[in-house]
Scaffold this active site. Sequence first.
Site, PDB file in Angstrom:
ATOM      1  N   HIS A  17      -8.281   7.074  -9.238  1.00 41.38           N
ATOM      2  CA  HIS A  17      -7.926   6.455  -7.954  1.00 41.38           C
ATOM      3  C   HIS A  17      -7.335   7.488  -6.993  1.00 41.38           C
ATOM      4  O   HIS A  17      -7.784   7.619  -5.840  1.00 41.38           O
ATOM      5  CB  HIS A  17      -6.916   5.333  -8.200  1.00 41.38           C
ATOM      6  CG  HIS A  17      -6.476   4.638  -6.953  1.00 41.38           C
ATOM      7  ND1 HIS A  17      -7.068   3.478  -6.500  1.00 41.38           N
ATOM      8  CD2 HIS A  17      -5.497   4.924  -6.053  1.00 41.38           C
ATOM      9  CE1 HIS A  17      -6.484   3.092  -5.371  1.00 41.38           C
ATOM     10  NE2 HIS A  17      -5.526   3.953  -5.087  1.00 41.38           N
ATOM     11  N   GLU A  18      -6.354   8.228  -7.472  1.00 45.07           N
ATOM     12  CA  GLU A  18      -5.684   9.188  -6.595  1.00 45.07           C
ATOM     13  C   GLU A  18      -6.582  10.387  -6.270  1.00 45.07           C
ATOM     14  O   GLU A  18      -6.486  10.948  -5.180  1.00 45.07           O
ATOM     15  CB  GLU A  18      -4.368   9.672  -7.238  1.00 45.07           C
ATOM     16  CG  GLU A  18      -3.343   8.570  -7.487  1.00 45.07           C
ATOM     17  CD  GLU A  18      -2.971   7.793  -6.236  1.00 45.07           C
ATOM     18  OE1 GLU A  18      -3.139   8.318  -5.118  1.00 45.07           O
ATOM     19  OE2 GLU A  18      -2.524   6.643  -6.373  1.00 45.07           O
ATOM     20  N   HIS A  21      -8.533   9.588  -3.192  1.00 45.72           N
ATOM     21  CA  HIS A  21      -7.741   9.845  -1.983  1.00 45.72           C
ATOM     22  C   HIS A  21      -7.693  11.351  -1.679  1.00 45.72           C
ATOM     23  O   HIS A  21      -7.900  11.776  -0.544  1.00 45.72           O
ATOM     24  CB  HIS A  21      -6.313   9.343  -2.165  1.00 45.72           C
ATOM     25  CG  HIS A  21      -6.179   7.850  -2.154  1.00 45.72           C
ATOM     26  ND1 HIS A  21      -6.749   7.051  -1.179  1.00 45.72           N
ATOM     27  CD2 HIS A  21      -5.500   6.996  -2.979  1.00 45.72           C
ATOM     28  CE1 HIS A  21      -6.450   5.785  -1.412  1.00 45.72           C
ATOM     29  NE2 HIS A  21      -5.695   5.726  -2.497  1.00 45.72           N
TER      30      HIS A  21
END
Length: 425
Positions: A17-18, A21
């Site tokens: 997920h990160e 980003h």
Amino acid sequence: MGIIAFIIIFGLLVTVHEYGHLLFAKRAGIMCPEFAIGMGPKIFSYKKNETLYTIRLLPVGGYVMMAGSGMEQNPLTEGMTVSVKRNAAGEVTHILLDEQHQFHQIEQIEVADSDFEDGLYIEGINQYTHEAVRYNVAKEAYFVREGDLIQIAPRERQFKNKKPWPKFLALFAGPLFNFILALVLFIGLAFMVGAPTTTIKAVAENSPAQEIGLKKGDIIKAINDEQVTSFSQVKSFLNKNGGKTIKLTIDRDGKDKVLNLKPKLMEQKVSKDKSIKQYIIGFQSELGGNFIDKLKYGCIMTFEGATKIFTLLGIMFASIINGSFSFDMLNGPVGIYKNTEQVVSLGYIKVIEYTAFLSVNLGIMNLLPIPALDGGRILFVIYEAIFRKPVNKKAEMYIVTAGAIFLFFVMIMVTWNDISRYFLK
């Protein structure tokens, strides 16, 4: 094994997920000072280029700190005395926050004011000349703490100064990568165990399939004279058909046989107080299929996982309105750990399936329009794109703070509920 599996699953979901980003933020030219897995005290760190990669003690999330996104804190306060190093143009290149450095020809300032986002300056009283000074911060400048260099982002590399589309991509990429991870895991699972075929493997007791005499080895050839080539066709037809009687053509030992079958409406429990109804026949398919079948089945499982999450969210929001909401509908880290323990006992296939389902869940939950989550921040970007100006900075700060407090409260309540449910019975 439960603890190890939980750490691996949690680490994988948050890292993916990160990383989404981080990747899209860097592609947009946004400076990212830190990439963190977990929260709280730092237990491991590694610096590469301008980003500090850290693992933190508490397994309750993670973050990518994007310059100019509101996550950074100005380390200087009024009245604080710091040492600064300036270049030939008189601009500050290094702000020394402790004594662990090797810099010479520095000067000390008692800070009166500073801004490291918009104005990019530091002003105060020079401790040697006792004169009021104001120094601009150089385009390439650093905070120095414990020997580490933490770069101060120039204006053009700050999140808030980017156009709406790069901002949207940087925010949406986290949930997107969770959906991609789920798709990869479900497709991998399909290739490991196979996709459902039209051949019957087992028939459930007291089911419509048993009542009409379906047997192991029967092959479904047609439904209502429509040829069937894949199990997904059977499932799709049932969803559209409801409870109407259907004509089932099967191949049994090389001979066609026609049976009339009426699907049965069954209730499936999805939470402590809620259940959903669906029509079933009551048989299990043999697993197999070709490359395309397995690829399609992986996509179908991802879609069905997302559909189930949306259904559960709808039930949860409806329960809030009608007053039947219970924190048993939610799971925090403790609840996820206990569920992971149970899943591990069922084997690695179930662990992969569970991880994929959690990844879909994390992606969808992060897109909820709640301030402090990706979905809430995306709403601010959409507002900016429509009205050609960002949301008022103070208003955004208050809204995000309120959202963060709300999420913190929910996390405390969910965690306490999990502890009560699993450990204080």
